[in-house]
Design an enzyme around this catalytic site. Structure first.
Site, PDB file in Angstrom:
ATOM      1  N   VAL A  82       0.826  -1.206   0.000  1.00 49.14           N
ATOM      2  CA  VAL A  82       0.000   0.000   0.000  1.00 49.14           C
ATOM      3  C   VAL A  82       0.867   1.266   0.000  1.00 49.14           C
ATOM      4  CG1 VAL A  82      -1.700   1.268   1.363  1.00 49.14           C
ATOM      5  CG2 VAL A  82      -1.851  -1.209   1.184  1.00 49.14           C
ATOM      6  N   MET A  83       1.849   1.304   0.915  1.00 52.60           N
ATOM      7  CA  MET A  83       2.692   2.501   1.040  1.00 52.60           C
ATOM      8  C   MET A  83       3.622   2.653  -0.157  1.00 52.60           C
ATOM      9  SD  MET A  83       1.976   4.187   3.794  1.00 52.60           S
ATOM     10  CE  MET A  83       3.376   5.125   4.417  1.00 52.60           C
ATOM     11  N   ASN A 117       9.080  -5.634  -7.304  1.00 48.87           N
ATOM     12  CA  ASN A 117       8.354  -6.248  -6.190  1.00 48.87           C
ATOM     13  C   ASN A 117       8.641  -7.749  -6.228  1.00 48.87           C
ATOM     14  OD1 ASN A 117       6.224  -5.786  -4.069  1.00 48.87           O
ATOM     15  ND2 ASN A 117       5.271  -7.449  -5.222  1.00 48.87           N
ATOM     16  N   VAL A 173       9.434  -2.068   2.002  1.00 43.75           N
ATOM     17  CA  VAL A 173       9.008  -3.434   2.339  1.00 43.75           C
ATOM     18  C   VAL A 173       8.765  -3.520   3.834  1.00 43.75           C
ATOM     19  CG1 VAL A 173      10.287  -4.399   0.380  1.00 43.75           C
ATOM     20  CG2 VAL A 173      11.390  -4.294   2.617  1.00 43.75           C
ATOM     21  N   ALA A 225       9.129  -4.438   7.740  1.00 38.29           N
ATOM     22  CA  ALA A 225      10.350  -4.419   8.553  1.00 38.29           C
ATOM     23  C   ALA A 225      11.056  -5.776   8.554  1.00 38.29           C
ATOM     24  CB  ALA A 225      10.009  -3.986   9.968  1.00 38.29           C
ATOM     25  N   SER A 273       5.661   8.798   7.779  1.00 39.71           N
ATOM     26  CA  SER A 273       4.339   8.720   8.386  1.00 39.71           C
ATOM     27  C   SER A 273       3.289   9.379   7.510  1.00 39.71           C
ATOM     28  CB  SER A 273       4.321   9.415   9.751  1.00 39.71           C
ATOM     29  OG  SER A 273       2.990   9.391  10.245  1.00 39.71           O
ATOM     30  N   LYS A 323      10.502   8.141  14.364  1.00 44.58           N
ATOM     31  CA  LYS A 323       9.234   7.606  13.833  1.00 44.58           C
ATOM     32  C   LYS A 323       8.596   6.658  14.855  1.00 44.58           C
ATOM     33  CE  LYS A 323       5.801   6.542  11.214  1.00 44.58           C
ATOM     34  NZ  LYS A 323       5.374   5.226  11.293  1.00 44.58           N
ATOM     35  N   HIS A 336       7.024   8.695  17.428  1.00 47.03           N
ATOM     36  CA  HIS A 336       5.798   9.210  16.791  1.00 47.03           C
ATOM     37  C   HIS A 336       4.682   8.182  16.959  1.00 47.03           C
ATOM     38  CE1 HIS A 336       3.017   9.097  13.373  1.00 47.03           C
ATOM     39  NE2 HIS A 336       3.163  10.399  13.238  1.00 47.03           N
ATOM     40  N   ASN A 337       4.997   6.933  16.711  1.00 45.93           N
ATOM     41  CA  ASN A 337       3.956   5.905  16.820  1.00 45.93           C
ATOM     42  C   ASN A 337       3.535   5.658  18.264  1.00 45.93           C
ATOM     43  OD1 ASN A 337       4.353   5.741  14.070  1.00 45.93           O
ATOM     44  ND2 ASN A 337       4.124   3.532  14.011  1.00 45.93           N
ATOM     45  N   GLU A 364       1.269   8.305  18.809  1.00 56.18           N
ATOM     46  CA  GLU A 364       0.065   8.005  18.000  1.00 56.18           C
ATOM     47  C   GLU A 364      -0.879   7.069  18.785  1.00 56.18           C
ATOM     48  OE1 GLU A 364       0.763   6.631  13.807  1.00 56.18           O
ATOM     49  OE2 GLU A 364      -0.315   4.832  14.420  1.00 56.18           O
ATOM     50  N   LYS A 377       1.124  -3.441  15.346  1.00 61.49           N
ATOM     51  CA  LYS A 377       2.191  -4.078  14.574  1.00 61.49           C
ATOM     52  C   LYS A 377       3.563  -3.925  15.213  1.00 61.49           C
ATOM     53  CE  LYS A 377       0.023  -3.634  10.049  1.00 61.49           C
ATOM     54  NZ  LYS A 377      -0.399  -2.190  10.087  1.00 61.49           N
ATOM     55  N   ARG A 437      -4.483  -2.018  24.336  1.00 64.10           N
ATOM     56  CA  ARG A 437      -4.711  -2.931  23.206  1.00 64.10           C
ATOM     57  C   ARG A 437      -4.544  -4.383  23.662  1.00 64.10           C
ATOM     58  NH1 ARG A 437      -2.382  -0.055  17.672  1.00 64.10           N
ATOM     59  NH2 ARG A 437      -2.976   2.057  18.215  1.00 64.10           N
TER      60      ARG A 437
HETATM   61  C1  6PG Z   1       2.040   6.223  10.221  1.00 65.32           C
HETATM   62  C2  6PG Z   1       1.565   5.052  11.036  1.00 65.32           C
HETATM   63  C3  6PG Z   1       1.935   3.742  10.439  1.00 65.32           C
HETATM   64  C4  6PG Z   1       1.620   2.569  11.345  1.00 65.32           C
HETATM   65  C5  6PG Z   1       0.188   2.274  11.430  1.00 65.32           C
HETATM   66  C6  6PG Z   1      -0.143   0.962  12.103  1.00 65.32           C
HETATM   67  O1  6PG Z   1       2.673   7.060  10.828  1.00 65.32           O
HETATM   68  O2  6PG Z   1       1.741   6.293   9.033  1.00 65.32           O
HETATM   69  O3  6PG Z   1       2.165   5.134  12.292  1.00 65.32           O
HETATM   70  O4  6PG Z   1       3.304   3.766  10.184  1.00 65.32           O
HETATM   71  O5  6PG Z   1       2.246   1.467  10.856  1.00 65.32           O
HETATM   72  O6  6PG Z   1      -0.455   3.312  12.053  1.00 65.32           O
HETATM   73  O7  6PG Z   1       0.309   0.880  13.388  1.00 65.32           O
HETATM   74  P1  6PG Z   1      -0.264  -0.257  14.348  1.00 65.32           P
HETATM   75  O8  6PG Z   1      -0.701  -1.390  13.468  1.00 65.32           O
HETATM   76  O9  6PG Z   1       0.862  -0.666  15.238  1.00 65.32           O
HETATM   77  O10 6PG Z   1      -1.423   0.357  15.055  1.00 65.32           O
END
Ligand code: 6PG
Length: 451
Positions: free
Chosen positions: A12-13, A32, A71, A73, A124, A179, A182-183, A186, A254, A281
């Site tokens: 997707v990314m 790919n 890809v 991690a 992000s 990053k 950041h998560n 998040e 994740k 979670r």
């Molecule tokens: C971003 C997000 C992204 C992250 C998803 C899923 O900044 O675009 O942080 O990188 O992978 O939000 O995160 P979880 O599956 O751990 O909730």
């Protein structure tokens, strides 16, 4: 002049960032693992070049080559090992996945042994951000960064001042570290919104009313991307009704939030709100105990205002924790992280983009932290009683609110006596671990008497 780039990974990314780069006039080669994906993508976007074989992909690129890995991690090492057999000295490999920062440091060294540059880059913004402008956190080899900075500035989101949301973060794995934090933030931001939703729900507000409340909050300094999408979610119905109400009460992850928590523990830094969000979670997957506490008492109208103020102060605590974690790890690794810049590049494109980042920029620009800012301290002084009262209501209504509560107790921990004198006395009692005194320097032991 860089005008040619290779991208590996069409998830997707990867697909979204390829389109973003292509839209900015660069020629893009794609590879790919499964060629079908590449073929399909090329069919839809014929101006890209797709390759079935990795060596053809590598050979298609102008030298020094610039290759962006998109890809997952756990596939980076596998791809990198193959790639390192094919690339040449001074080529640049960028890892734009959610890699663990220590892995990026190892990979940078692995590349350096072959004279290859490596850039560990946090990205992000999810699919939409990758397509229209993500927030980019590149680090590692600065000599390579200067060769790709124009590309990164072109594809990155722009803040309200028109500046690109990208900045060289620092040495080693610092980009992926930032990053990762950041998560961690998040998770806490998301959990705080979810706790607010539950607080309102337990006070008999329906989804539409909750969306309206969030919409008013979202007008001013609480504006955020996450609240914006929450409003959309709360208002969304399909032919079966409100989708949100049909989603299981279980959240997955994740791993990046867990890495943040583990890093904080490793570096002895306190991030209780971030950890609480992660653990929420985990708790959501546990078997329920069927003895929920119900309390139908009505709350008065001031509750919403108090909750809004508590939300803001909890956000202060969440970001204070995240930035303190970055400071601690930056100091110990000599990264020299620039927190004003980090807040600046999080202003647009990323998941935690919000109006609050402007506040963080102004505070760090003055060389202060959020809890040294006069206005925030005045707000705490003025609103503290109502903050506590709102938290009391959450508890009395049986709202699951670990991030709200740990944010208040974090503040408590920073502002009052903790009772650690007793902890030290206990440690000294059973293990002669010694304690420090308030009146003299040094470490002391007491022969405690058992009664
Ligand atoms: C971003 C997000 C992204 C992250 C998803 C899923 O900044 O675009 O942080 O990188 O992978 O939000 O995160 P979880 O599956 O751990 O909730």
């Amino acid at each position: 002049m860089l005008n040619n780039i290779g991208i590996i990974g069409l998830g997707v990314m990867g697909k979204a960032i390829a389109q973003n780069i292509g839209n900015h006039g660069y020629t893009v080669s794609l590879y790919n693992k499964t060629y079908e994906k590449t073929a399909l993508f090329i069919k839809q976007h014929p101006f890209f070049s797709g390759f079935e074989k990795l060596n053809d992909f590598v050979n298609s690129l102008e030298k020094p080559r610039k290759i962006l890995l998109m890809v997952s991690a756990n596939a980076v090492d596998y791809v990198l090992d193959q790639l390192l057999e094919l690339v040449e000295k001074e080529d640049i490999i960028m890892d734009g996945g959610n890699s663990f920062y220590r892995d990026s440091e190892r990979r940078m060294k692995q590349c350096a042994q072959k004279g290859i540059y490596f850039i560990g880059m946090g990205i992000s913004g999810g699919e939409e951000g990758a397509l229209h402008g993500p927030s980019l956190m590149p680090s590692s080899d600065h000599a390579a960064y200067v060769q790709v900075v124009s590309l990164l500035e072109n594809i990155a989101a722009k803040n309200d001042e028109g500046d690109a949301c990208v900045s060289y973060i620092g040495q080693g794995g610092s980009g992926h570290f930032v990053k990762m934090v950041h998560n961690g933030i998040e998770y806490a931001d998301m959990q705080l919104i979810s706790e607010t939703y539950m607080a309102l729900k337990k006070n008999n507000y329906n989804n539409a009313q909750i969306a309206d409340i969030f919409e008013t909050w979202n007008q001013g300094e609480l504006f955020s991307y996450l609240i914006t999408i929450t409003i959309d979610i709360l208002r969304f119905s399909d032919e079966e009704g409100e989708v949100l109400d049909r989603i299981k009460d279980v959240a997955h992850h994740k791993g990046t939030g867990a890495w943040s928590a583990l890093s904080a523990i490793e570096y002895n830094e306190a991030v209780p709100s971030l950890i609480a969000a992660l653990q929420a979670r985990f708790i959501s997957s546990k078997k329920k105990v069927n003895h929920a506490y119900d309390n139908d008492e009505q709350v008065d109208d001031s509750f919403i205002d108090d909750l809004k103020m508590s939300f803001y102060l909890s956000k202060v605590m969440i970001y204070h924790q995240g930035f303190e974690l970055m400071k601690k790890v930056s100091d110990e690794n000599n990264w020299g992280l620039d927190f004003t810049e980090i807040a600046r590049i999080w202003q647009k494109g990323c998941i935690i983009q919000s109006a609050f980042l402007k506040k963080i920029i102004s505070v760090y620009r003055e060389g202060k932290t959020l809890l040294e800012d006069e206005k925030i301290l005045q707000m705490i002084d003025h609103d503290q009683r109502n903050w506590r009262h709102a938290m009391q209501i959450l508890i009395m209504k049986g709202v699951y609110a670990p991030v709200y509560l740990s944010s208040l107790t974090y503040y408590e921990g920073l502002s009052t006596c903790l009772g650690m004198n007793l902890i030290q006395a206990q440690r000294d009692y059973f293990g002669a671990h010694t304690y420090e005194r308030i009146d003299k320097s040094g470490f002391y032991h007491t022969e405690w008497q058992r009664n």
